[in-house]
Design a protein around this motif. Structure first.
Motif, PDB file in Angstrom:
ATOM      1  N   ILE A  10      34.421  37.581  30.137  1.00 26.97           N
ATOM      2  CA  ILE A  10      35.142  36.580  29.235  1.00 26.97           C
ATOM      3  C   ILE A  10      36.390  37.023  29.276  1.00 26.97           C
ATOM      4  CG2 ILE A  10      34.767  35.952  26.877  1.00 26.97           C
ATOM      5  CD1 ILE A  10      32.281  37.747  26.643  1.00 26.97           C
ATOM      6  N   GLY A  11      37.277  35.911  29.370  1.00 26.43           N
ATOM      7  CA  GLY A  11      38.781  35.859  29.415  1.00 26.43           C
ATOM      8  C   GLY A  11      39.364  35.952  30.761  1.00 26.43           C
ATOM      9  N   TYR A  12      40.373  35.071  31.149  1.00 28.80           N
ATOM     10  CA  TYR A  12      40.748  34.811  32.524  1.00 28.80           C
ATOM     11  C   TYR A  12      42.132  35.259  32.503  1.00 28.80           C
ATOM     12  CZ  TYR A  12      42.277  30.831  30.474  1.00 28.80           C
ATOM     13  OH  TYR A  12      42.949  29.621  29.668  1.00 28.80           O
ATOM     14  N   GLY A  13      42.596  35.979  31.706  1.00 27.40           N
ATOM     15  CA  GLY A  13      44.006  36.150  31.593  1.00 27.40           C
ATOM     16  C   GLY A  13      44.478  37.385  32.598  1.00 27.40           C
ATOM     17  N   PHE A  14      45.331  38.230  32.272  1.00 26.03           N
ATOM     18  CA  PHE A  14      45.996  39.238  33.057  1.00 26.03           C
ATOM     19  C   PHE A  14      44.938  40.274  33.477  1.00 26.03           C
ATOM     20  CE2 PHE A  14      48.539  43.259  32.320  1.00 26.03           C
ATOM     21  CZ  PHE A  14      48.692  43.649  33.614  1.00 26.03           C
ATOM     22  N   MET A  15      44.020  40.637  32.369  1.00 27.54           N
ATOM     23  CA  MET A  15      42.995  41.652  32.819  1.00 27.54           C
ATOM     24  C   MET A  15      41.711  40.891  33.435  1.00 27.54           C
ATOM     25  SD  MET A  15      43.695  44.793  32.339  1.00 27.54           S
ATOM     26  CE  MET A  15      45.328  44.171  32.674  1.00 27.54           C
ATOM     27  N   GLY A  16      41.546  39.706  33.132  1.00 26.25           N
ATOM     28  CA  GLY A  16      40.571  38.763  33.859  1.00 26.25           C
ATOM     29  C   GLY A  16      40.839  39.017  35.426  1.00 26.25           C
ATOM     30  N   ALA A  40      29.724  34.585  36.315  1.00 24.86           N
ATOM     31  CA  ALA A  40      30.080  33.871  35.479  1.00 24.86           C
ATOM     32  C   ALA A  40      31.507  34.321  34.605  1.00 24.86           C
ATOM     33  CB  ALA A  40      29.037  33.290  34.424  1.00 24.86           C
ATOM     34  N   ILE A  41      32.314  33.080  34.822  1.00 28.67           N
ATOM     35  CA  ILE A  41      33.447  33.390  33.951  1.00 28.67           C
ATOM     36  C   ILE A  41      33.311  32.548  32.600  1.00 28.67           C
ATOM     37  CG2 ILE A  41      34.691  31.774  35.529  1.00 28.67           C
ATOM     38  CD1 ILE A  41      36.310  34.858  33.581  1.00 28.67           C
ATOM     39  N   CYS A  42      33.564  33.130  31.563  1.00 32.16           N
ATOM     40  CA  CYS A  42      33.908  32.387  30.256  1.00 32.16           C
ATOM     41  C   CYS A  42      35.049  32.314  29.713  1.00 32.16           C
ATOM     42  CB  CYS A  42      32.813  33.121  29.432  1.00 32.16           C
ATOM     43  SG  CYS A  42      32.797  32.496  27.585  1.00 32.16           S
ATOM     44  N   ALA A  43      35.549  31.133  29.395  1.00 27.25           N
ATOM     45  CA  ALA A  43      36.725  30.678  28.675  1.00 27.25           C
ATOM     46  C   ALA A  43      36.317  29.573  27.794  1.00 27.25           C
ATOM     47  CB  ALA A  43      37.703  30.514  29.609  1.00 27.25           C
ATOM     48  N   ARG A  44      37.287  29.351  26.835  1.00 23.89           N
ATOM     49  CA  ARG A  44      37.001  28.125  25.781  1.00 23.89           C
ATOM     50  C   ARG A  44      37.322  27.002  26.690  1.00 23.89           C
ATOM     51  NH1 ARG A  44      40.745  30.771  21.727  1.00 23.89           N
ATOM     52  NH2 ARG A  44      41.837  31.252  23.821  1.00 23.89           N
ATOM     53  N   SER A  45      38.281  26.951  27.502  1.00 28.33           N
ATOM     54  CA  SER A  45      38.486  25.689  28.095  1.00 28.33           C
ATOM     55  C   SER A  45      37.876  25.656  29.548  1.00 28.33           C
ATOM     56  CB  SER A  45      40.271  25.529  28.461  1.00 28.33           C
ATOM     57  OG  SER A  45      40.337  24.815  29.674  1.00 28.33           O
ATOM     58  N   THR A  63      31.632  28.168  28.410  1.00 31.08           N
ATOM     59  CA  THR A  63      32.730  28.162  27.425  1.00 31.08           C
ATOM     60  C   THR A  63      32.425  28.765  26.187  1.00 31.08           C
ATOM     61  OG1 THR A  63      31.808  25.873  26.942  1.00 31.08           O
ATOM     62  CG2 THR A  63      33.557  25.717  28.721  1.00 31.08           C
ATOM     63  N   ASP A  64      31.415  29.313  26.004  1.00 33.76           N
ATOM     64  CA  ASP A  64      31.053  30.141  24.652  1.00 33.76           C
ATOM     65  C   ASP A  64      30.419  31.365  25.207  1.00 33.76           C
ATOM     66  OD1 ASP A  64      29.950  31.042  22.500  1.00 33.76           O
ATOM     67  OD2 ASP A  64      29.266  29.155  21.639  1.00 33.76           O
ATOM     68  N   TRP A  65      31.090  32.390  24.515  1.00 30.52           N
ATOM     69  CA  TRP A  65      30.603  33.523  25.142  1.00 30.52           C
ATOM     70  C   TRP A  65      29.012  33.770  24.553  1.00 30.52           C
ATOM     71  CZ3 TRP A  65      29.597  36.726  21.110  1.00 30.52           C
ATOM     72  CH2 TRP A  65      30.154  36.692  19.895  1.00 30.52           C
ATOM     73  N   GLY A 175      49.173  32.823  19.423  1.00 33.14           N
ATOM     74  CA  GLY A 175      48.799  31.706  20.230  1.00 33.14           C
ATOM     75  C   GLY A 175      48.440  32.407  21.847  1.00 33.14           C
ATOM     76  N   ALA A 176      48.330  31.674  22.933  1.00 32.48           N
ATOM     77  CA  ALA A 176      47.864  32.296  23.994  1.00 32.48           C
ATOM     78  C   ALA A 176      48.615  33.372  24.681  1.00 32.48           C
ATOM     79  CB  ALA A 176      47.814  31.238  24.926  1.00 32.48           C
ATOM     80  N   ALA A 177      49.865  33.304  25.008  1.00 34.55           N
ATOM     81  CA  ALA A 177      50.582  34.093  25.590  1.00 34.55           C
ATOM     82  C   ALA A 177      51.120  35.605  24.769  1.00 34.55           C
ATOM     83  CB  ALA A 177      51.615  33.781  26.417  1.00 34.55           C
ATOM     84  N   LEU A 178      51.200  35.188  23.387  1.00 31.90           N
ATOM     85  CA  LEU A 178      51.837  35.900  22.558  1.00 31.90           C
ATOM     86  C   LEU A 178      50.979  36.557  21.289  1.00 31.90           C
ATOM     87  CD1 LEU A 178      55.142  33.716  22.401  1.00 31.90           C
ATOM     88  CD2 LEU A 178      55.075  35.886  23.275  1.00 31.90           C
ATOM     89  N   TRP A 179      49.614  36.565  21.604  1.00 32.16           N
ATOM     90  CA  TRP A 179      48.758  37.251  20.732  1.00 32.16           C
ATOM     91  C   TRP A 179      49.123  38.509  20.172  1.00 32.16           C
ATOM     92  CZ3 TRP A 179      46.232  41.208  22.011  1.00 32.16           C
ATOM     93  CH2 TRP A 179      46.014  41.818  23.499  1.00 32.16           C
TER      94      TRP A 179
END
Ligand SMILES: NC(=O)c1ccc[n+]([C@@H]2O[C@H](COP(=O)([O-])OP(=O)(O)OC[C@H]3O[C@@H](n4cnc5c(N)ncnc54)[C@H](O)[C@@H]3O)[C@@H](O)[C@H]2O)c1
Length: 380
Positions: A10-16, A40-45, A63-65, A175-179
């Motif tokens: 779940i999550g495809y950012g830096f750690m994903g 499977a990869i899960c992300a909202r988009s 799209t839903d964990w 938001g996305a990059a600045l949470w």
């Protein structure tokens, strides 16, 4: 024959990316019974999930964990989302009987972390938290040298984690990059983000912390919030400094900040014992500096150990002696140890309970800074 272990991330950012790389690499270099399958990869988009899946070789997207947790073909849930989502996903994943690997910090607070610990212990599901720096070979070697008693009695543990990326007051929060700048998503600032790493390593190398006396500062008090569009109060700590006492009698001195101009990820620690000292620096992560007072005087001095020989931790699995590895390999090592733990029945650490102990120190630091007094660290 290797046993497949189906991963739902779940999550495809830096750690994903860091974790996906580790799952894809681990069986090429480590001899293991289990083989992670990128199921499977899960992300909202859906679009972003699809593009990540294509790039990394995931077989499907969600799209839903919650849907991901319902899937019978998923063995392991990997939580790579912002801090405020860890508890809800992990407790639900435990109820669904999934193994769980969760990013750090475990939770937003100690009490939230305890709920997560209770959920995985009740469900008896294998669990681990991604405090990856333990598995940088030079840091693992530091542990080995300490456990062998080479340092003798420990007097000082000194650590810092310095960055400089939030100095600009125009940088928005949320938001996305600045949470990380939004207290509602992050829980705290550098305390949970950076000090958490220093603390995990410290508790592992030097044992429990009994008490702390901290100060924090928020240098930029208001920032535009990306989710509301309004200028809002900043709730995170931009810098945190604390001193403390370890249970073994040694003194702690820790600093973390995002306002140290010129430093990007300068994580260092130094440990001074009666016989020897150790120093490590993330910017030079394959080296361990070691000074041993018992060396003959004329050659006594700091040794810079290039941790790349076959008998150094993890290094026998990589290239030939002298060739070094990097940041991403710490995640490969963590997956390797987790899978070995499944095989042997001796779980890899830190598990949720171990990471909860770090969470309790984070709580004590924030409480001490708020109340301007020494705080005793609760035992987990
Ligand atoms: N171990 C380490 O060294 C290390 C390094 C960086 C981050 N982290 C931790 O990893 C976690 C993620 O950090 P990051 O840097 O990868 O963040 P990131 O912003 O790069 O990625 C976060 C991901 O989570 C997704 N996301 C957010 N809410 C979601 C939801 N409700 N459902 C599904 N997906 C959702 C985002 O779309 C994004 O893909 C944090 O807890 C952070 O503290 C650990």
């Amino acid at each position: 024959m290797s046993k497949p272990l189906n991963v739902g991330m779940i999550g495809y950012g830096f750690m994903g990316k860091a974790h996906s790389n580790a799952y894809a690499t681990v069986n090429h270099f480590f001899d293991l019974q289990y083989r992670p399958v990128l199921k499977a990869i899960c992300a909202r988009s859906a679009d972003k999930a699809k593009s990540f899946a294509d790039n990394w070789g995931y077989e499907s997207i969600e799209t839903d964990w919650r849907k991901l947790l319902e899937r019978k073909d998923i063995d392991l849930i990997d939580i790579c989302t912002p801090n405020n989502t860890h508890a809800e996903i992990a407790t639900a994943a435990a109820k669904a009987g999934k193994m769980i690997l969760c990013e750090k910090p475990l939770a937003m607070t100690g009490p939230e972390g305890l709920q997560m610990v209770e959920a995985v212990e009740k469900a008896k599901v294998p669990n681990m938290v991604w405090y990856n720096y333990r598995r940088v070979p030079a840091v693992t070697l530091a542990k080995q040298l300490i456990d062998e008693g080479r340092l003798g009695r420990i007097f000082h543990y000194r650590a810092k984690f310095l960055q400089d990326w939030t100095i600009n007051p125009e940088l928005p929060q949320g938001g996305a990059a600045l949470w990380r700048l939004d207290v509602a998503a992050a829980g705290s600032g550098v305390t949970g983000d950076l000090l958490a790493h220093c603390l995990d390593t410290a508790l592992w190398l030097n044992g429990a912390l009994d008490s702390v006396n901290a100060m924090t500062e928020t240098f930029v008090k208001e920032r535009k919030h990306n989710l509301t569009g309004k200028v809002e109060k900043v709730g995170i700590d931009d810098a945190a400094i604390f001193m403390g006492r370890f249970h073994n009698g040694s003194l702690a001195s820790f600093e973390s900040t995002r306002y140290a101009r010129g430093h990007k990820a300068l994580y260092t620690f130094e440990i001074n014992g009666e016989h020897a000292s150790i120093f490590w620096d993330l910017h030079d992560l394959h080296r361990l500096q070691y000074f041993d007072h018992r060396d003959q005087g004329i050659v006594r001095g700091w040794r810079s150990i290039h941790v790349s020989d076959g008998d150094h931790p993890y290094m026998g699995n990589w290239w030939v002696p002298g060739l070094q590895i990097g940041y991403e390999h710490s995640f490969v090592h963590q997956v390797a140890d987790f899978l070995k733990g499944l095989e042997t029945g001796k779980p890899a650490m830190p598990d949720f309970r171990d990471a909860y102990r770090t969470q309790l120190v984070l709580d004590a630091i924030l409480q001490s800074a708020r109340e301007q007094k020494w705080v005793t660290v609760a035992r987990g």
